[in-house]
Design a protein around this motif. Structure first.
Motif: not given
Length: 294
Positions: A192-201
């Motif tokens: 939730k806090n690392v993987v998703l924000p980094a992969s959001l683009p």
């Protein structure tokens, strides 16, 4: 020591250079041909739509009289369809990608699921229309309403979102996950806090492509029996509706009888392209914002 024939080496080098030059020429011709076709298409559509796009055309209902016809119902139907497709596709698509990449055990079952998802992305759209007709229209008795059309279109574009989201999640460096685990975070907190924000683009890029395909598809809606008649404006996901691609399709067919319908179809194409460009621009801006942040 083996003797090397310089003439033979030069001959092979010349052959490779010739093949490379031929390939570059073929690719250049392909690009130029595509651009010429695209320019001709845009010129034809824009020239036919001149004089037909005005406030009356955008706000009126459908009409059998070409001069009084409007596409407000089709615009609203398209927006209602996207209201159904967007959340279903993003929630299910991203959730599936997270499970396959972060939770599923690597093995035959995971490879089997992955292969079938990739294959579904290439299935003709009319097949999804038949599936939607069988399951949603007849099986669940929904009829040809916005909800049935949205669920069918969600099935159509879901594989695109899943594959794109998987690639985006897979591209996140492992050291970010390891650093999060080292700080005592759980697996879900890391996602939730690392993987998703980094992969959001990357996820948003897949969503752009998926919604772009959904907003321009016609075949599944034709199979569902979506009308292009004089129907009231849709007010909810439980109303009957039509969309701009459907209206373009029927006006193109009727242009053989009434020449003005070709102008109406061209004007609708222009509006559809503008809406598509607007949606893509907004999504790209959001993607770039998150890309700079993370």
């Amino acid at each position: 020591m083996k003797y090397v024939d310089a003439a033979q080496v030069q001959k092979k080098l010349n052959l490779r250079l010739a093949i490379n030059k031929i390939a570059k020429t073929i690719f250049l011709i392909s690009i130029l041909f595509s651009l010429v076709v695209l320019i001709i298409l845009f010129y034809r559509v824009i020239s036919q739509s001149l004089g037909w796009i005005d406030i009356q055309f955008l706000t009126n209902k459908l009409s059998t009289v070409a001069e009084k016809a409007g596409i407000m119902g089709a615009i609203l139907g398209t927006l209602w369809l996207m209201i159904v497709v967007a959340p279903i596709t993003l929630i299910l698509g991203v959730g599936t990608a997270i499970y396959l990449e972060e939770y599923a055990t690597k093995g035959r079952l995971q490879r089997f699921i992955q292969t079938n998802i990739s294959n579904l992305a290439g299935v003709p759209s009319i097949v999804f229309g038949i599936l939607g007709l069988t399951v949603f229209v007849r099986g669940l008795g929904l009829g040809n309403i916005v909800l049935a059309g949205g669920l069918t279109m969600s099935l159509l574009v879901l594989p695109i979102v899943v594959v794109a989201s998987q690639e985006a999640i897979r591209a996140v460096p492992n050291f970010l996950r390891e650093a999060s685990y080292g700080m005592g975070a759980t697996k879900w907190q890391t996602i939730k806090n690392v993987v998703l924000p980094a992969s959001l683009p990357g996820i948003l890029t897949g969503a752009i492509l998926a919604l772009s395909r959904a907003i321009g598809e016609t075949a599944p809606l034709v199979v569902l029996g979506i009308p292009a008649l004089l129907i009231p404006f849709p007010d909810s996901i439980f109303d009957k509706f039509t969309v701009m691609p459907m209206q373009i399709y029927y006006w193109t067919l009727d242009s053989a009888l009434v020449a003005e319908y070709a102008n109406l179809a061209a004007a609708t194409i222009v509006i559809l392209l503008l809406i598509l460009f607007l949606m893509n621009s907004i999504a790209i801006m959001i993607r770039n914002k998150f890309q700079r942040r993370f």
